[in-house]
Design a protein around this motif. Structure first.
Motif, PDB file in Angstrom:
ATOM      1  N   UNK A 119      -1.063   4.082  12.372  1.00  0.00           N
ATOM      2  CA  UNK A 119      -1.601   5.229  11.656  1.00  0.00           C
ATOM      3  C   UNK A 119      -2.665   4.739  10.672  1.00  0.00           C
ATOM      4  N   UNK A 120      -3.252   5.672   9.941  1.00  0.00           N
ATOM      5  CA  UNK A 120      -4.331   5.335   9.018  1.00  0.00           C
ATOM      6  C   UNK A 120      -3.860   4.409   7.898  1.00  0.00           C
ATOM      7  N   UNK A 121      -2.595   4.539   7.469  1.00  0.00           N
ATOM      8  CA  UNK A 121      -2.085   3.677   6.406  1.00  0.00           C
ATOM      9  C   UNK A 121      -2.015   2.226   6.861  1.00  0.00           C
ATOM     10  N   UNK A 122      -1.497   2.014   8.064  1.00  0.00           N
ATOM     11  CA  UNK A 122      -1.429   0.641   8.565  1.00  0.00           C
ATOM     12  C   UNK A 122      -2.832   0.081   8.782  1.00  0.00           C
ATOM     13  N   UNK A 123      -3.748   0.934   9.232  1.00  0.00           N
ATOM     14  CA  UNK A 123      -5.135   0.480   9.423  1.00  0.00           C
ATOM     15  C   UNK A 123      -5.737   0.035   8.095  1.00  0.00           C
ATOM     16  N   UNK A 124      -5.512   0.808   7.054  1.00  0.00           N
ATOM     17  CA  UNK A 124      -6.038   0.452   5.742  1.00  0.00           C
ATOM     18  C   UNK A 124      -5.390  -0.829   5.215  1.00  0.00           C
ATOM     19  N   UNK A 125      -4.104  -1.001   5.452  1.00  0.00           N
ATOM     20  CA  UNK A 125      -3.434  -2.231   5.026  1.00  0.00           C
ATOM     21  C   UNK A 125      -4.034  -3.438   5.734  1.00  0.00           C
ATOM     22  N   UNK A 126      -4.321  -3.302   7.028  1.00  0.00           N
ATOM     23  CA  UNK A 126      -4.934  -4.411   7.775  1.00  0.00           C
ATOM     24  C   UNK A 126      -6.329  -4.717   7.249  1.00  0.00           C
ATOM     25  N   UNK A 127      -7.080  -3.686   6.881  1.00  0.00           N
ATOM     26  CA  UNK A 127      -8.407  -3.911   6.307  1.00  0.00           C
ATOM     27  C   UNK A 127      -8.301  -4.653   4.977  1.00  0.00           C
ATOM     28  N   UNK A 128      -7.291  -4.294   4.163  1.00  0.00           N
ATOM     29  CA  UNK A 128      -7.100  -4.989   2.891  1.00  0.00           C
ATOM     30  C   UNK A 128      -6.802  -6.466   3.106  1.00  0.00           C
ATOM     31  N   UNK A 168       0.841  -1.192   0.000  1.00  0.00           N
ATOM     32  CA  UNK A 168       0.000   0.000   0.000  1.00  0.00           C
ATOM     33  C   UNK A 168       0.879   1.245   0.000  1.00  0.00           C
ATOM     34  N   UNK A 169       0.654   2.142  -0.946  1.00  0.00           N
ATOM     35  CA  UNK A 169       1.398   3.400  -1.034  1.00  0.00           C
ATOM     36  C   UNK A 169       2.906   3.174  -1.063  1.00  0.00           C
ATOM     37  N   UNK A 170       3.323   2.132  -1.775  1.00  0.00           N
ATOM     38  CA  UNK A 170       4.748   1.865  -1.926  1.00  0.00           C
ATOM     39  C   UNK A 170       5.387   1.158  -0.754  1.00  0.00           C
ATOM     40  N   UNK A 171       4.599   0.816   0.262  1.00  0.00           N
ATOM     41  CA  UNK A 171       5.111   0.093   1.430  1.00  0.00           C
ATOM     42  C   UNK A 171       4.467  -1.278   1.516  1.00  0.00           C
ATOM     43  N   UNK A 172       5.194  -2.239   2.095  1.00  0.00           N
ATOM     44  CA  UNK A 172       4.647  -3.557   2.359  1.00  0.00           C
ATOM     45  C   UNK A 172       4.407  -3.688   3.859  1.00  0.00           C
ATOM     46  N   UNK A 173       3.175  -4.033   4.183  1.00  0.00           N
ATOM     47  CA  UNK A 173       2.792  -4.203   5.589  1.00  0.00           C
ATOM     48  C   UNK A 173       2.620  -5.686   5.870  1.00  0.00           C
TER      49      UNK A 173
END
Length: 453
Positions: A40-49, A7-12
């Motif tokens: 943060x919101x990015x990690x939250x979105x990655x977890x939702x994905x 997500x956004x160039x990062x791998x979670x």
């Protein structure tokens, strides 16, 4: 299971399902306090994905709290209809969400699917939903129950009369009760939180409410919200209890902190069915609320939404008449502000309804929380739109015994009028007989408690 997302160039990457579930949660101060929330919101979105692509079988095959060590997990597991689960086990969580929100998915289909779900699956799909999704999906679900009367019908908004008094004064309690009845509130239950947790005090209040029910022929049910052991002692002494009450947690350890276990609930269930005064078949009142497991250090690293869903999985075993989440009662440690309280109220209502639990909500907050009465008005309107079975009424929305802010008797009356909702049918007939309501609207004498004096 795939537990990574780009997500956004990062791998979670997430180490297990427990971490995915926690970090997919909407922001909650309780999860932050427990150290399990998304950074943060990015990690939250990655977890939702990640969560959206997991199957229902993935969730069931990786229990967050193993049934071997937790009796709440065992109750939830034992309730799964294996035939229905086999039909949907390969659905992803995203596919479950889409199915629930489809226009052609109606109450009976949802009722059937729910029998194949675990509480963790219900929590998972909740994390993928917006507030409006939670309103839309819950509004499809109708859960009716019967004690002395039936509530939960579509188009019905019931109210719990909560006539608490800071000294358990019978006269003071009745004054508040008469005000509630004069506004048409009390069809869900005449439910009192006692100051004194003794069998004698509980018995006195049960007798007092039953006397008024019989004197005025009020079609409702009574309950005193003491600890279940105290209520059982009162019933053995002849107290007239229509419902029995208990607060629930989502883990065995959390319930141990409440002084209960499944064996005790089974014993109380047998007692109320043999010795209670309610006609049934639904004879329980449960209360829950996000964060209680964290208070007792009994959360096992599981997020508070998932634990709350597990409360409903346990409640379902006893076929309750009413359940409600006391959504903002614990305080900002678990729900920091009105945004989090509103989200939690919609989550809890949906999760309970999806598990076929008759859900109400205590639309409330504590005075040290960043919230006010306007925020509660907003949540109450959202819940009324979502088809909540009942909400709580206290005088002027200010509970003089529990010291928190809730909804008032006239708030419930206003919601009914504004949202074109009605009291429970049997209760509305009584209100018409008393001259308090006519053609679904309150009459000029409504709000005058002296009619009961």
């Amino acid at each position: 299971m795939k537990l990574t997302a780009a997500l956004f160039g990062n791998t979670y990457s997430f180490k297990d399902l427990k971490e995915v579930m926690a970090k997919a949660n909407e922001e909650k101060s309780g999860d932050q306090l427990a150290g399990i929330a998304a950074a943060d919101a990015k990690e939250r979105m990655a977890a939702k994905l990640v969560l959206s692509d997991l199957t229902l079988a993935d969730i069931r095959n990786h229990p967050l709290i193993p049934p071997e060590t937790d009796e709440v997990s065992r109750v939830i597991e034992e309730a799964v209809n294996e035939k229905i689960y086999a039909e949907i086990r390969n659905w992803t969580v995203a596919e479950l969400r889409e199915h629930l929100l489809r226009q052609d998915t109606h109450n009976e289909e949802i009722r059937r699917i729910s029998r194949g779900l675990t509480s963790e699956m219900v929590a998972a799909v909740t994390k993928l939903m917006s507030n409006l999704d939670l309103v839309q999906a819950a509004a499809k679900i109708e859960v009716t129950t019967h004690c002395n009367i039936t509530i939960g019908q579509r188009g019905v908004l019931a109210g719990r009369a909560q006539p608490n008094h800071p000294t358990d004064s019978i006269r003071g309690m009745k004054a508040s009760l008469f005000e509630a009845l004069s506004y048409g509130i009390g069809d869900a239950v005449l439910g009192i939180n006692p100051v004194i947790d003794s069998a004698e005090s509980v018995k006195a209040m049960l007798i007092a409410t039953k006397e008024e029910m019989e004197k005025w022929r009020i079609p409702t049910q009574n309950c005193v919200l003491a600890h279940i052991k105290t209520q059982m002692r009162a019933i053995r002494q002849g107290a007239p209890a229509d419902l029995v009450f208990q607060s629930l947690a989502g883990t065995q350890d959390g319930n141990t902190a409440f002084g209960i276990d499944v064996k005790l609930l089974d014993e109380a269930d047998d007692m109320i069915r043999r010795e209670g005064t309610g006609t049934g078949p639904n004879l329980w009142y449960f209360e829950t609320g996000q964060g209680s497991e964290l208070s007792s250090e009994a959360h096992h690293g599981v997020d508070q939404v998932t634990l709350e869903s597990r409360c409903y999985g346990l409640a379902k075993k006893y076929k309750p008449f009413i359940v409600n989440t006391v959504v903002g009662f614990i305080g900002p440690e678990y729900l920091y502000d009105s945004k989090q309280v509103i989200r939690a109220g919609l989550e809890d209502h949906f999760m309970g309804k999806l598990q076929q639990v008759p859900m109400g909500v205590d639309v409330c907050y504590t005075n040290h929380m960043k919230a006010d009465q306007n925020d509660m008005d907003n949540l109450a309107v959202l819940l009324a739109a979502a088809g909540v079975n009942y909400i709580i009424g206290v005088p002027m929305a200010d509970d003089c015994m529990l010291n928190y802010q809730s909804t008032s008797y006239h708030d419930i009356a206003t919601l009914r009028e504004t949202m074109r909702l009605r009291p429970a049918p049997a209760f509305e007939k009584w209100l018409e007989m008393m001259g308090i309501m006519e053609n679904g609207r309150l009459t000029p004498i409504a709000g005058d408690p002296s009619i009961f004096m």
